[in-house]
Write a protein that holds these residues in place. Structure first.
Motif, PDB file in Angstrom:
ATOM      1  N   LEU A  55       0.840  -1.213   0.000  1.00 46.72           N
ATOM      2  CA  LEU A  55       0.000   0.000   0.000  1.00 46.72           C
ATOM      3  C   LEU A  55       0.869   1.254   0.000  1.00 46.72           C
ATOM      4  O   LEU A  55       0.608   2.204  -0.749  1.00 46.72           O
ATOM      5  CB  LEU A  55      -0.919  -0.016   1.225  1.00 46.72           C
ATOM      6  CG  LEU A  55      -1.727   1.263   1.477  1.00 46.72           C
ATOM      7  CD1 LEU A  55      -2.806   1.426   0.412  1.00 46.72           C
ATOM      8  CD2 LEU A  55      -2.343   1.250   2.876  1.00 46.72           C
ATOM      9  N   ALA A  59       1.188   3.971  -3.021  1.00 47.09           N
ATOM     10  CA  ALA A  59       0.865   5.380  -2.784  1.00 47.09           C
ATOM     11  C   ALA A  59       2.014   6.292  -3.203  1.00 47.09           C
ATOM     12  O   ALA A  59       1.793   7.364  -3.776  1.00 47.09           O
ATOM     13  CB  ALA A  59       0.533   5.595  -1.311  1.00 47.09           C
ATOM     14  N   ALA A 105      -5.072   4.931  -2.979  1.00 45.31           N
ATOM     15  CA  ALA A 105      -4.196   4.451  -1.909  1.00 45.31           C
ATOM     16  C   ALA A 105      -3.563   5.618  -1.166  1.00 45.31           C
ATOM     17  O   ALA A 105      -3.319   5.544   0.047  1.00 45.31           O
ATOM     18  CB  ALA A 105      -3.117   3.533  -2.486  1.00 45.31           C
ATOM     19  N   THR A 108      -6.183   6.901   1.283  1.00 38.90           N
ATOM     20  CA  THR A 108      -6.306   5.984   2.420  1.00 38.90           C
ATOM     21  C   THR A 108      -5.126   6.118   3.363  1.00 38.90           C
ATOM     22  O   THR A 108      -5.302   6.187   4.593  1.00 38.90           O
ATOM     23  CB  THR A 108      -6.418   4.536   1.908  1.00 38.90           C
ATOM     24  OG1 THR A 108      -7.568   4.403   1.078  1.00 38.90           O
ATOM     25  CG2 THR A 108      -6.512   3.561   3.067  1.00 38.90           C
ATOM     26  N   ALA A 282     -10.154  -3.671  -2.604  1.00 41.91           N
ATOM     27  CA  ALA A 282      -9.052  -2.898  -2.027  1.00 41.91           C
ATOM     28  C   ALA A 282      -9.309  -2.584  -0.552  1.00 41.91           C
ATOM     29  O   ALA A 282      -8.421  -2.730   0.294  1.00 41.91           O
ATOM     30  CB  ALA A 282      -8.859  -1.605  -2.820  1.00 41.91           C
ATOM     31  N   VAL A 286      -6.882  -4.245   2.538  1.00 38.74           N
ATOM     32  CA  VAL A 286      -6.111  -3.379   3.437  1.00 38.74           C
ATOM     33  C   VAL A 286      -6.619  -3.507   4.877  1.00 38.74           C
ATOM     34  O   VAL A 286      -5.818  -3.546   5.823  1.00 38.74           O
ATOM     35  CB  VAL A 286      -6.173  -1.917   2.954  1.00 38.74           C
ATOM     36  CG1 VAL A 286      -5.473  -0.994   3.942  1.00 38.74           C
ATOM     37  CG2 VAL A 286      -5.536  -1.791   1.579  1.00 38.74           C
TER      38      VAL A 286
END
Length: 310
Positions: A55, A59, A105, A108, A282, A286
């Protein structure tokens, strides 16, 4: 006094008694290596860690992973099925779904980091003060905490978000206001078991003030438990953020956010299921990753279950 508290006291004081900074560094490295060995004994924890690292990498490297702009629309190519050109298809505005997942991402990760940075100090400070001072201070702080805990977290976050208005910043504030009470409860339970310890009594006899004892001796020993609790709470934070986005109280369109993507994709879930399936998977992956990582980390740090403080 519980066994895990004694172990941590011995470990902290043993580190402080190291003859020189070099000895402290070596002791720290050895302890980290032993902790990593214990963590490697949890295969599911390693899977969770791998997903979390993925992740972070996604990102950071988002512009390198996709050439499509997650915001630019192309109505001539709306709801296109997955293909080599668009790995996860396109949404109702012709935007590449894979690109929006990748850039989502970042959103998040941004929410996770800010919520952790806000919640940890607030919960630690309130919990340690309540546990150390006791009396009316404990009564007031814990009753306020009970008021927040009496409402379901998602419902309370929805109320705050509705009052503050849509937007990432307001969503982070709303989530933070509902996420600190369990941290405070846990920190209070830890403090209650530490404030009567012998080394705290010695420090008090040496003339240390209450705030000095809290900040320099009690609070650092509560940090491992709080880290585990925050890690385990990240799954609920992600789901709450997605819920706010799904209801239009999170990220403002056209910003790529997984919950908002799932909300817009529900209208096309029959004829174009990839529009809602991609963000849903997703979110699930996560959230599961943080749960697996938190469970393994709790075993490694050998702390009390977070529910013990509630």
């Amino acid at each position: 006094m519980s066994e895990h508290v004694l172990e941590r006291q011995v470990g902290v004081r043993g580190w402080l008694l190291q003859p020189n900074p070099r000895g402290r560094t070596q002791a720290t490295v050895q302890q980290l290596y032993k902790s990593w060995q214990r963590f490697c004994g949890h295969p599911l924890g390693l899977v969770g860690l791998a997903i979390i690292v993925l992740l972070i990498v996604v990102a950071i490297c988002a512009p390198l992973l996709t050439s499509y702009d997650p915001i630019v629309q192309n109505m001539a190519n709306r709801l296109a099925a997955p293909s080599w050109e668009h790995l996860l298809g396109t949404d109702e505005f012709g935007r590449d779904v894979f690109s929006r997942i990748v850039y989502g991402a970042r959103t998040t990760l941004y929410i996770i980091i800010l919520v952790a940075v806000i919640v940890a100090p607030i919960g630690l400070l309130i919990g340690t003060c309540a546990g150390y001072f006791g009396g009316w201070v404990d009564e007031i702080l814990m009753r306020v905490t009970d008021v927040f805990l009496s409402f379901p977290g998602l419902v309370l976050a929805l109320g705050f978000a509705a009052a503050l208005g849509p937007g990432i910043t307001n969503a982070i504030i709303a989530i933070s206001l509902t996420a600190w009470p369990p941290i405070a409860r846990l920190a209070r339970a830890e403090t209650l078991s530490l404030r009567k310890a012998d080394f705290i009594a010695v420090v008090r006899l040496q003339g240390a003030s209450a705030w000095s004892i809290i900040l320099r001796h009690i609070l650092p020993m509560c940090v491992p438990s709080v880290i585990v609790r925050i890690t385990l709470n990240m799954a609920s934070v992600i789901l709450t953020a997605a819920g706010l986005g799904f209801l239009g109280l999170g990220a403002v369109p056209p910003s790529p956010e997984w919950g908002a993507m799932a909300s817009s994709g529900r209208e096309f879930m029959i004829e174009s299921p990839w529009v809602i399936a991609a963000p849903g998977i997703a979110i699930a992956l996560v959230s599961l990753a943080f749960n697996l990582f938190g469970d393994a980390l709790r075993d490694v740090l050998d702390v009390l279950d977070a529910r013990g403080g509630e």
